[in-house]
Design an enzyme around this catalytic site. Sequence first.
Site, short mmCIF file in Angstrom:
data_model
loop_
_atom_site.label_atom_id
_atom_site.label_comp_id
_atom_site.label_asym_id
_atom_site.label_seq_id
_atom_site.Cartn_x
_atom_site.Cartn_y
_atom_site.Cartn_z
N GLY A 88 47.36 32.04 45.97
CA GLY A 88 47.71 32.23 44.47
C GLY A 88 47.88 33.79 44.30
O GLY A 88 47.50 34.55 45.20
N THR A 89 48.79 34.01 43.12
CA THR A 89 49.08 35.32 43.41
C THR A 89 48.43 36.33 42.04
O THR A 89 47.34 36.67 42.02
CB THR A 89 50.64 35.31 43.17
OG1 THR A 89 51.23 34.55 42.14
CG2 THR A 89 51.15 35.12 44.61
N THR A 90 49.33 36.60 40.98
CA THR A 90 49.02 37.68 40.18
C THR A 90 48.04 37.19 38.92
O THR A 90 48.18 36.10 38.20
CB THR A 90 50.21 38.20 39.75
OG1 THR A 90 51.18 38.54 40.64
CG2 THR A 90 50.06 39.42 38.80
N LYS A 106 44.81 29.27 38.01
CA LYS A 106 44.28 30.50 38.41
C LYS A 106 43.14 31.11 37.77
O LYS A 106 42.38 32.08 38.29
CB LYS A 106 45.20 31.57 38.95
CG LYS A 106 46.41 31.00 39.86
CD LYS A 106 47.21 32.10 39.94
CE LYS A 106 48.55 31.43 40.66
NZ LYS A 106 49.51 32.62 40.88
N ALA A 162 56.39 36.34 44.55
CA ALA A 162 55.31 35.42 44.82
C ALA A 162 54.85 35.05 43.46
O ALA A 162 53.91 34.31 43.44
CB ALA A 162 54.28 35.92 45.68
#
Length: 281
Positions: A53-55, A86, A228
């Site tokens: 998972g990113t931001t 997320k 990403a």
Amino acid sequence: MEANTRSTGRLPAAFLTPGSSSFMDFLGEHQPEMLPGNRQLPPVQGVIEAPHGTTIVAVTFPGGVVLAGDRRATMGNMIAQRDIEKVFPADEYSAVGIAGTAGLAVEMVKLFQLELEHFEKVEGAQLSLEGKANRLSTMIRSNLGMAMQGLAVVPLFAGYDVDRGRGRIFSYDVTGGRSEERNYATTGSGSVFARGAMKKLFRDDLTEEQATTLVVQALYDAADDDSATGGPDVARRIYPIITVITEGGFRRLGEDEAAELAGSVLQARLEQPDGPRAALL
């Protein structure tokens, strides 16, 4: 333990013995192999490839705090999932946004939710926001072995402090080190770009609507420069998860609300692709 329960119809003795108000301590004593940090990974060569998972971004405003995240998970240079979730409620007044190894992060959030629920049932009261932040720090620290093998989890924790009457944000490193952030915070691969956007747009007197718009602007800028991070996907109707935590508790914006916010930001970007400018003094 399960077989015993089925045959007698009674709870195992472990569940009836007074003990710690920590669910992690309870699990560590009776079934330690179920804790994520105690699992043994098979020997591998090189970096373990797993969806990441990113931001995640968060911002405070006078009435509370907003926590939001994009929807993309990546695995190497591939998009592993376009609509991953997320951001999760931790309890009535707090939430967690996850960055890092997706599977472990989601599992850690579920364990954290159980930890807070277990404490409330045993003690008959909620942990303070500071106490919740400390419990999450302990969980991250227990995952250090996994982190050293490339399976790190780096969450952002935010909530409304009912004792102080304001929103607060806590960030972490892979060792469980905890820092309280002022005004706004970011984590994940697009965090540098999101933080730059928030730094320019943040004001002390933001309304809730302005704060939710700000996080979408920040995520848009992150997606603009970080492959990403996923921006609003109008064709698939995939929009950022946006949550607001105030004196009234945790609330996640509905899909129509998120779509409207994302749409207004996208429309403005058609005229000004690099986004709004900070106000001049």
